[in-house]
Design an enzyme around this catalytic site. Structure first.
Site, PDB file in Angstrom:
ATOM      1  N   LYS A   1      -4.941  19.197  22.792  1.00  0.00           N
ATOM      2  CA  LYS A   1      -4.144  17.988  22.976  1.00  0.00           C
ATOM      3  C   LYS A   1      -3.130  17.775  21.859  1.00  0.00           C
ATOM      4  O   LYS A   1      -2.451  16.743  21.829  1.00  0.00           O
ATOM      5  CB  LYS A   1      -5.069  16.773  23.101  1.00  0.00           C
TER       6      LYS A   1
ATOM      7  N   LYS B   1      -8.242   8.932  25.962  1.00  0.00           N
ATOM      8  CA  LYS B   1      -9.172  10.029  25.712  1.00  0.00           C
ATOM      9  C   LYS B   1      -9.157  10.420  24.237  1.00  0.00           C
ATOM     10  O   LYS B   1      -8.151  10.249  23.545  1.00  0.00           O
ATOM     11  CB  LYS B   1      -8.820  11.238  26.572  1.00  0.00           C
TER      12      LYS B   1
ATOM     13  N   ARG C   1      -5.318  24.121  37.110  1.00  0.00           N
ATOM     14  CA  ARG C   1      -5.540  25.003  35.962  1.00  0.00           C
ATOM     15  C   ARG C   1      -4.795  26.312  36.230  1.00  0.00           C
ATOM     16  O   ARG C   1      -5.079  27.016  37.198  1.00  0.00           O
ATOM     17  CB  ARG C   1      -7.034  25.257  35.764  1.00  0.00           C
TER      18      ARG C   1
ATOM     19  N   ARG D   1      -8.099  21.741  40.935  1.00  0.00           N
ATOM     20  CA  ARG D   1      -9.372  21.041  40.780  1.00  0.00           C
ATOM     21  C   ARG D   1      -9.186  19.607  41.264  1.00  0.00           C
ATOM     22  O   ARG D   1      -8.464  18.828  40.636  1.00  0.00           O
ATOM     23  CB  ARG D   1      -9.811  21.085  39.319  1.00  0.00           C
TER      24      ARG D   1
ATOM     25  N   ARG E   1     -11.711  12.013  36.636  1.00  0.00           N
ATOM     26  CA  ARG E   1     -11.692  13.358  36.067  1.00  0.00           C
ATOM     27  C   ARG E   1     -11.841  14.419  37.154  1.00  0.00           C
ATOM     28  O   ARG E   1     -12.557  14.219  38.129  1.00  0.00           O
ATOM     29  CB  ARG E   1     -12.822  13.506  35.049  1.00  0.00           C
TER      30      ARG E   1
ATOM     31  N   ASP F   1      -3.110  22.937  31.929  1.00  0.00           N
ATOM     32  CA  ASP F   1      -3.423  21.958  32.971  1.00  0.00           C
ATOM     33  C   ASP F   1      -2.157  21.218  33.363  1.00  0.00           C
ATOM     34  O   ASP F   1      -1.425  20.724  32.493  1.00  0.00           O
ATOM     35  CB  ASP F   1      -4.476  20.964  32.472  1.00  0.00           C
TER      36      ASP F   1
ATOM     37  N   GLU G   1      -2.334  19.588  29.165  1.00  0.00           N
ATOM     38  CA  GLU G   1      -3.082  20.258  28.095  1.00  0.00           C
ATOM     39  C   GLU G   1      -2.745  21.741  28.071  1.00  0.00           C
ATOM     40  O   GLU G   1      -2.378  22.330  29.095  1.00  0.00           O
ATOM     41  CB  GLU G   1      -4.601  20.096  28.281  1.00  0.00           C
TER      42      GLU G   1
ATOM     43  N   ASN H   1      -5.002  24.906  26.833  1.00  0.00           N
ATOM     44  CA  ASN H   1      -6.344  25.253  26.382  1.00  0.00           C
ATOM     45  C   ASN H   1      -6.358  26.649  25.774  1.00  0.00           C
ATOM     46  O   ASN H   1      -6.073  27.634  26.464  1.00  0.00           O
ATOM     47  CB  ASN H   1      -7.309  25.204  27.567  1.00  0.00           C
TER      48      ASN H   1
END
Length: 315
Positions: free
Chosen positions: A125, A160, A210, A224, A232, A272, A280, A282
């Site tokens: 993040k 978050k 993703r 997702r 979420r 994401d 994001e 990752n």
């Protein structure tokens, strides 16, 4: 080309092999004849300048409930290995950061995937903040006044922890929700770091995509979709994986990121995207390999090992 490969990862007896990307990488390494050594982060040590690890030789089988065999417990000098796969899950805390400092000492003789200095400097993040023009309106702060003002401006927000993972402690606070002050207080007491606040994206109901990149190139994607009673979309909290393709906007986002990912040595990355927005990047322990293959997509584990083997051969 058989390689000596070490996996620094979470306890193998606890992983869910049906969705675990590290397990996919293990299976592919084994199929290529690589010599696999397994250890967990607490068993990593620096002794007289040598980076050593206590662990086991490892063999794996794609069989739930009986997926691994450990043998020959011993201590190794990681400088003797061709590759170390840095694959433990967050939290991205000082323990995690310390392992990146230690693993960095192996370079350039041993290839660490992903590059430990880049992992340390690219929390999910935080790294993404380099691409603010691709993101939804975003605030990073510990100031309650700033958070309240942000909600007043954007009406519907998501709050978050800055270094959270896996969807933990993510809250949607809509206009008029009287829980905002209590939530600010709770997060402020629980986390010492700033909080990330973003405008809520209604398009998340259609899915949080993703996208997996290998050495900066798109390798595959899954969508997702969150459960009806969830904000979420993470699969382990009830999100449903769906087959997907990339939109022109998502291709544009990936093209923007590619040069920076390659420059930083981030071979395996998962980004994401919700609607038209990047949320994001990752790099610590990306997931999604098995789901992409399950839906008829690329064998991403094989693609990663192709890149790793090429980089080792070029050293």
């Amino acid at each position: 080309m058989a390689l000596k490969v070490a996996f620094q990862m979470d306890p193998i007896e606890l992983i869910d092999i049906n969705g675990d990307s590290t397990f996919a990488l293990l299976l592919e390494a084994q199929s290529r004849g690589h010599d696999v050594f397994y250890y967990t982060p607490p068993n990593l040590s620096l002794k007289d300048g040598r980076l050593i690890a206590f662990g086991h030789s490892l063999t794996v089988e794609d069989k739930p409930g009986d997926h691994y065999r450990l043998a020959h417990p011993h201590t190794v000098d990681l400088a003797d290995f061709d590759v170390v796969q840095l694959r433990q899950d967050p939290p991205f805390d000082m323990a995690y950061i310390t392992t990146t400092h230690l693993l960095e000492r192996l370079q350039p003789g041993t290839l660490v995937v992903n590059d430990p200095a880049s992992v340390r400097n690219a929390p999910e993040k935080v790294f993404v903040l380099d691409f603010l023009d691709l993101m939804p309106p975003t605030l990073v702060t510990r100031s309650p006044d700033e958070i309240r003002a942000f909600r007043a401006e954007h009406k519907d927000i998501v709050v978050k922890p800055l270094y959270g993972n896996g969807g933990a402690a993510i809250f949607r606070i809509a206009e008029g929700d009287t829980n905002l002050n209590s939530l600010i207080e709770l997060l402020g007491q629980t986390f010492r770091e700033p909080i990330m606040v973003q405008r809520y994206l209604p398009s998340v109901r259609a899915g949080d995509k993703r996208i997996i990149l290998v050495d900066g190139e798109v390798a595959g994607a899954i969508n997702r979709v969150p459960a009806a009673d969830e904000t979420r979309s993470n699969l382990h909290v009830g999100g449903t994986a769906k087959k997907t393709t990339l939109t022109p906007r998502e291709e544009e986002i990936c093209a923007r990121l590619a040069p920076e990912l390659k420059k930083r040595g981030l071979i395996f990355t998962g980004i994401d995207v919700i609607g038209d927005y990047l949320t994001e990047i990752n790099v610590t322990s990306p997931t999604g390999i098995r789901q992409v293959k399950e839906f008829g997509g690329n064998d991403i584990a094989a693609m990663i090992w192709d890149v790793v083997e090429k980089k080792v051969a070029a050293r």
